[in-house]
Design a protein around this motif. Structure first.
Motif, short mmCIF file in Angstrom:
data_model
loop_
_atom_site.label_atom_id
_atom_site.label_comp_id
_atom_site.label_asym_id
_atom_site.label_seq_id
_atom_site.Cartn_x
_atom_site.Cartn_y
_atom_site.Cartn_z
N VAL A 146 0.83 -1.21 0.00
CA VAL A 146 0.00 0.00 0.00
C VAL A 146 0.86 1.26 0.00
CG1 VAL A 146 -1.65 1.33 1.38
CG2 VAL A 146 -1.96 -1.12 1.12
N GLN A 147 2.06 1.15 0.57
CA GLN A 147 2.95 2.31 0.70
C GLN A 147 3.85 2.51 -0.53
OE1 GLN A 147 5.01 2.49 4.63
NE2 GLN A 147 3.82 0.66 5.13
N ALA A 148 3.72 1.63 -1.53
CA ALA A 148 4.61 1.68 -2.70
C ALA A 148 3.85 2.04 -3.97
CB ALA A 148 5.32 0.34 -2.88
N LYS A 149 4.46 2.84 -4.82
CA LYS A 149 3.85 3.16 -6.12
C LYS A 149 3.80 1.93 -7.02
CE LYS A 149 5.34 8.03 -6.27
NZ LYS A 149 6.17 9.03 -7.00
N PHE A 150 4.89 1.16 -7.00
CA PHE A 150 4.98 -0.02 -7.86
C PHE A 150 5.57 -1.19 -7.09
CE2 PHE A 150 5.61 3.73 -10.52
CZ PHE A 150 4.68 3.54 -11.53
N THR A 151 5.10 -2.39 -7.42
CA THR A 151 5.78 -3.61 -6.98
C THR A 151 6.61 -4.09 -8.16
OG1 THR A 151 4.12 -4.24 -5.35
CG2 THR A 151 5.48 -6.01 -6.27
N LEU A 152 7.91 -4.21 -7.94
CA LEU A 152 8.85 -4.49 -9.02
C LEU A 152 9.36 -5.92 -8.97
CD1 LEU A 152 10.75 -3.51 -11.34
CD2 LEU A 152 12.35 -2.79 -9.55
N PHE A 153 9.35 -6.58 -10.12
CA PHE A 153 9.93 -7.92 -10.27
C PHE A 153 11.13 -7.79 -11.20
CE2 PHE A 153 5.65 -8.67 -8.91
CZ PHE A 153 5.75 -9.79 -8.09
N THR A 154 12.28 -8.21 -10.70
CA THR A 154 13.53 -8.01 -11.42
C THR A 154 14.06 -9.30 -12.04
OG1 THR A 154 14.75 -8.36 -9.35
CG2 THR A 154 14.18 -6.09 -9.93
N TYR A 155 13.22 -10.33 -12.12
CA TYR A 155 13.65 -11.65 -12.58
C TYR A 155 14.50 -11.56 -13.86
CZ TYR A 155 9.97 -13.59 -9.55
OH TYR A 155 9.17 -13.94 -8.49
#
Length: 335
Positions: free
Chosen positions: A239-248
């Motif tokens: 909720v506190q983040a603009k984006f959830t990032l996956f760096t796979y």
């Protein structure tokens, strides 16, 4: 009602593991009999103790059997099971989660297991068109066995909320080299456009060497919490983040349990342009990149007021419930 053996069997939840098998068993049990549901986990031996009780065997990650304790012995027993299954007309469903071993890379043992499973499975279910493309390219003789069904989801954990955020990027989940977090941190350190972004990395890293590497390159605008948290605790960070990032960086990835849970959390997702990420790229909550250089443009053009974000999320979740997943398997296998 069909008699089904579900592999692997997990006896209990410790910390925050992948709940895939628990959800699968629960969904199957509503209309079918899971023969090993109440039995203790006996590993490969369970195939034989339940052999005559089951008509259909659903296998998840069987390609990792040689990596387990006494792996060579377990592999031989598994090969015997496959021969018996054919002799007694038992049906085998292989859920193809990955295109290889995340941790061991290309190796002859895993390759041999894939060869065997392609030949002996009656049906192959995969959660992304990347899985089907993989079979079409590497095992074209078996493409008729393959069926694509998106990874199912349980209930929502939250919705996207626009407004001020504490972090620009949240990276979460168990920390392994194949996820490429170190590569992203190197990029973050060298990219002026991202120098003011805030990054939170949350996840347990049991690889001490890799953990030391991450800490040695961690820039000032990134925070690393080496912790195993519940999904509810992670959802609070989401909720506190603009984006959830996956760096796979691994091309073995077809789908991701963390991706599915991030959808449930109401996240706006940034992920690599392959696997399930690519399948969802037209949905408003998903953005994909071919390389990290595309990220600054994606985040600068993002519209947090897009009403389609939650509309797309709701539609996707309603279409891909666990009940629908089991129903689709039933339509494919005739159970």
């Amino acid at each position: 009602m069909a008699a089904i053996f579900l592999y692997p069997k997990i006896d209990k939840v410790i910390g925050s593991p992948n709940p895939y098998i628990f959800n699968f068993q629960k969904a199957l049990a509503k209309n079918h009999h899971v023969v090993n549901a109440k039995s203790p986990n006996r590993g490969i031996l369970s195939f034989f103790t339940h052999f005559f009780k089951a008509d259909l065997f659903i296998l998840n990650w069987p390609e990792t059997i040689p990596e387990k304790k006494f792996g060579s012995v377990q592999k031989k027993l598994f090969m015997l099971f496959l021969k018996l299954a054919k002799a007694y007309s038992k049906k085998v469903v292989w859920i193809l989660h990955n295109k290889g071993s995340h941790h061991k890379g290309e190796n002859p043992v895993t390759k041999n297991m894939f060869d065997v499973l392609m030949a002996h499975s009656d049906y192959i279910i995969t959660h992304s068109y990347a899985g089907k493309d993989f079979v079409s390219s590497a095992y074209p003789n078996y493409i008729s066995k393959v069926h694509v069904i998106p990874h199912p989801l349980t209930e929502k954990l939250g919705e996207y909320r626009k407004g001020e955020k504490k972090f620009d990027f949240l990276i979460w989940g168990s920390i392994f080299p194949y996820k490429g977090i170190d590569v992203f941190l190197d990029y973050l350190r060298e990219t002026p456009e991202l120098k003011n972004t805030k990054v939170l990395i949350v996840g347990k890293c049991s690889d001490t060497k890799y953990k030391s590497k991450i800490l040695s390159i961690l820039p000032e605008n990134a925070e690393f919490k080496d912790e195993l948290l519940s999904l509810e605790e992670i959802a609070a960070y989401s909720v506190q983040a603009k984006f959830t990032l996956f760096t796979y960086k691994s091309q073995t990835v077809i789908s991701s349990g963390s991706l599915i849970d991030s959808i449930r959390m109401g996240a706006i997702i940034l992920g690599p342009d392959h696997g399930a990420f690519r399948d969802m790229k037209d949905l408003a909550f998903m953005h994909t990149f071919k390389n990290f250089n595309e990220i600054p443009k994606i985040i600068s053009e993002f519209n947090p007021s897009d009403e389609q974000i939650e509309g797309d999320r709701n539609t996707f979740m309603n279409q891909n419930t666990w009940a629908n997943f089991v129903e689709k398997i039933g339509n494919i296998t005739g159970i």
